[in-house]
Structures are given as C-alpha cells and as structure tokens.
Scaffold this active site. Structure first.
Site, PDB file in Angstrom:
ATOM      1  N   ASP A 241      -3.233   3.863   7.089  1.00 52.09           N
ATOM      2  CA  ASP A 241      -3.141   5.275   7.478  1.00 52.09           C
ATOM      3  C   ASP A 241      -3.965   5.537   8.742  1.00 52.09           C
ATOM      4  O   ASP A 241      -3.541   6.279   9.639  1.00 52.09           O
ATOM      5  CB  ASP A 241      -3.556   6.207   6.331  1.00 52.09           C
ATOM      6  CG  ASP A 241      -4.706   5.659   5.500  1.00 52.09           C
ATOM      7  OD1 ASP A 241      -4.950   4.439   5.541  1.00 52.09           O
ATOM      8  OD2 ASP A 241      -5.381   6.449   4.822  1.00 52.09           O
ATOM      9  N   ASP A 269       7.941   0.142  13.870  1.00 54.96           N
ATOM     10  CA  ASP A 269       8.918   1.123  14.333  1.00 54.96           C
ATOM     11  C   ASP A 269       8.222   2.280  15.041  1.00 54.96           C
ATOM     12  O   ASP A 269       8.749   2.842  16.001  1.00 54.96           O
ATOM     13  CB  ASP A 269       9.796   1.626  13.181  1.00 54.96           C
ATOM     14  CG  ASP A 269      11.098   0.838  13.119  1.00 54.96           C
ATOM     15  OD1 ASP A 269      11.097  -0.318  13.587  1.00 54.96           O
ATOM     16  OD2 ASP A 269      12.114   1.371  12.631  1.00 54.96           O
TER      17      ASP A 269
END
Ligand code: ATP
Length: 375
Positions: A241, A269
């Site tokens: 995160d 991505d």
C-alpha cells in the site's frame, strides 16, 4: 548467433511486431549482431483453421531457441482464456519463466499523470511469476466431503486464529491459498539482486504485506535479507500500500522493486499508466538459464486491430529488453535512445496519446533515427 522465435499472434500483435522486427533488422546490420528468426503462426487464426493451440512439436522447436518475441494473443472469435492459457501460460510454465521483468520509464513527450521533475522516473519491477496467490490452490465449498476436509484443516489453525467465519454451517464459501516456497523466493531474489548489481543500483525495494499475511511474506522477508547479504546490496522492506502511494507521490525514490506475484501484477499496471499507457510498456518473462519470452504489456486490442492505430513502442522496447537479456546491452540502449529521441521531438505521436502518427510511421521514425546514429 541468438535464435529467436517470433510469434506475431492476434489483433494488433502482427502490426506492432512488424515494426519491432524492422528495428531489429537495423540493429543486426549496423551493430553486427547476427540474429536468426523463425516465425510461428500461433494464435487465433491458426487455432480456428487447425484446432491447434500449441502442439508438443512446436514446444520442442521453441526449446531450441534463445528467446521468444511475442506480439499479442486473444481474439473475440475464440473463448477468452483458450489462447491466453493454452499458449502464454503454458509457455510460461513449460519454460519456467519465473521472473516477470517490467521496466517503467517515462520518456519526454509522453503524457502522464506525473508532472515536472516527478516525471524523471526509472523503475524496474522484478515480479515473481509462478507462486503466491496464482498457484491455483482453492475451491468452493457448500457442504459434504470437501467442506469437512476444510473444517478439519481449519481446526488445526483455530488455536492460533479466530477470524469469526462459521465453517460448520451450510453457507457456500470460496477460498484461495497463496504459496511462497523458499526456493521460489530465493531464485527470483537472486535475479533481482544480480540485476541491481549489473545496472549499478544500490538499493533493492522489497514489496509485501508482511504485517497481515505474516506466514508467506515472513518467509519472503527472510530470503530478502539473506539475498541482500549474499549479494552485498542494500535492501528495504515496503508494504504494497505504501509503494502504491509513493509511486504517485515520490516515484523517483524507487529504482528496483522485487515483488511477489499478485502485488507485482497490480503495481506494474500502475507503472504502465505512469509511463504513458499500455502502448509504451515492455515486458519479459524470464528464465535466466532457459528460454525467455518478451512481449509488450498490452493485449490484442481488437478494437483497433488492422487500422494502423496501434502504438508499436511497447513491442519495440520489448525487443530491446530481449537484446539486453541476451547480453547485447549496448544495442538495447541504442534502441531505447532512438525511441527517446523520436518521442522527445514531439512530431510523432500515435493516436493513443492524441496524435495521428500511424503504427508504421512510428516505426519509420525510429528506424530512421537508428540509421542516422550509431550505438
Ligand atoms: P485482450 O483481450 O487481448 O487483452 P483488450 O482490448 O482487452 O485485449 P488490451 O489489448 O490490453 O486489452 O487493450 C486495452 C485498451 O488499450 C484498448 O482500448 C486498446 O485499444 C488500447 N491499446 C492497447 N494496446 C495499445 C497500443 N499498442 N496502442 C494503442 N492502443 C492500445
């Protein structure tokens, strides 16, 4: 002489591959690297015509190669997964391509969410490509034998955990198990630290979620610490995160990130978006001692196939990544600087970034730049 299997594949695959091969031709001529190509007609058309997805005989032919260059696979006429699983995944597992290498660079002239000096990014993701939550261990249970098996396994953990899920009831549940083996972690970490050394990178960032998924990523961390000591290169631990946050707020701080499979899938991505979109992102599925496969990150893009609208840069940079991995770093860097120069000029922009340059015109510009420069 490196032997390369070329699989143009489906959709925009053949269009972008044509440009990558033109670039490799110039490199071979001007840099005196001999490359031997064999084109294989795998993909939707071949499957619909012959019923063959990927034969054992084709695999045997691929075993003789040094690398595979792939365009894209997937076609609306074929059930999703048939070609992707039958060719891509089968090759990845057959050749044990346990590293997914994804460089994230943002060239001048490409629009990105990053602005100003934040644009100056150069990250390399080394993603583990075979384990973690992608090992296919899981199932759905409602009641009966499989459920009781799960309850038994669960009981063994009950002393340690209480997650408040009622496993004894009848309600349907689904579960998926992640696996990291010591050997699986070690080999990808060895690759990452070796690459860091080769590229002069002094800090390797390890990505995990060891504060919650303590077993898997605890083992991963032990191996990171060990690899860091063995290779004499510093490492840091970051939670996934926090990495996602810093990739937007302070992306320059990352140079080489090594990640377990799932987090790598997601973060790369995000990386592709930062580098201007799918059309710019190259990748390699690598087995350092076997046959590696290089492909642009995008898929077959059937919506623009055959129209000359595809951006060939991801495919061209994938061929550079292939050369680099095969030990021709100088030639790879030359392709990268030609791409960089063309994009910086601002005259050539493919439609994915708001321009009107066609696939082959983009290829022309890069070939021309290569012809005017030397490695
Ligand atoms: P597949 O099923 O093969 O993955 P897809 O269309 O679902 O195909 P992508 O091929 O990755 O997924 O394409 C996603 C979107 O990005 C599409 O709208 C496509 O047109 C665009 N796109 C992908 N690659 C390129 C490229 N090289 N140049 C321009 N646009 C691209």
């Amino acid at each position: 002489m490196p032997k390369i299997a070329v699989i143009p594949g489906d959709g925009i695959g053949p269009e972008v591959m044509r440009e990558a091969l033109r670039v490799l031709d110039v490199i071979a001529q001007k840099n005196s690297i001999s490359l031997e190509f064999e084109e294989l007609p795998l993909g939707a058309a071949h499957y619909l015509e012959t019923g063959e997805v990927l034969s054992d005989e084709t695999i045997e032919r691929l075993e003789e190669k040094d690398a595979v260059l792939l365009g894209a696979l997937g076609d609306p006429r074929v059930k999703p997964g048939v070609l992707e699983k039958g060719i891509l995944l089968r090759l990845r597992f057959h050749f044990d391509q346990f590293v997914n290498l994804r460089p994230v660079l943002l060239y001048d002239g490409i629009p990105s969410a990053l602005a100003g000096d934040m644009r100056d990014i150069s990250m390399r993701f080394v993603r583990e490509n075979t384990e973690d939550f992608y090992v296919g261990l899981g199932g759905r249970v409602s009641q009966g034998a499989s459920r009781s098996e799960l309850v038994l396994k669960r009981k063994a953990y009950e002393a340690k955990f209480d997650i408040g899920i009622d496993l004894t009831g009848d309600e349907e549940l689904a579960y998926q198990i992640g696996v990291i083996t010591r050997q699986g972690a070690r080999r990808v970490l060895d690759y990452a630290f070796t690459l860091a050394k080769a590229k002069g990178i002094g800090l390797v960032t390890s990505v995990d979620k060891a504060n919650v998924l303590t077993e898997m990523y605890g083992l991963w961390r032990e191996e990171v610490a060990d690899a860091s000591t063995r290779h004499g290169i510093a490492s840091e631990f970051q939670y996934v995160d926090a990495v996602a946050l810093h990739m937007i707020k302070n992306p320059k701080r990352f140079k080489l990130l090594v990640t377990p499979n799932l987090f790598g899938d997601i973060l790369t991505d995000l990386g592709a978006a930062l580098q201007g979109g799918l059309g710019f992102a190259p990748s390699g599925n690598i087995n350092p001692e076997g046959v590696s496969m290089f492909e642009p990150v995008h898929g077959s893009a059937p919506d623009i196939a055959g129209l000359g609208l595809a951006n060939p840069v991801g495919a061209i940079l994938s061929s550079a990544l292939m050369l680099d991995t095969l030990g021709h770093g100088k030639a790879a860097a030359w392709i990268e600087s030609a791409v960089q120069e063309v994009l910086r000029g601002g005259e050539h922009k493919t439609p994915d970034i708001g321009g009107t340059t066609s696939t082959s015109q983009m290829g022309d510009a890069i070939v021309e730049t290569l012809n005017q420069t030397s490695p």
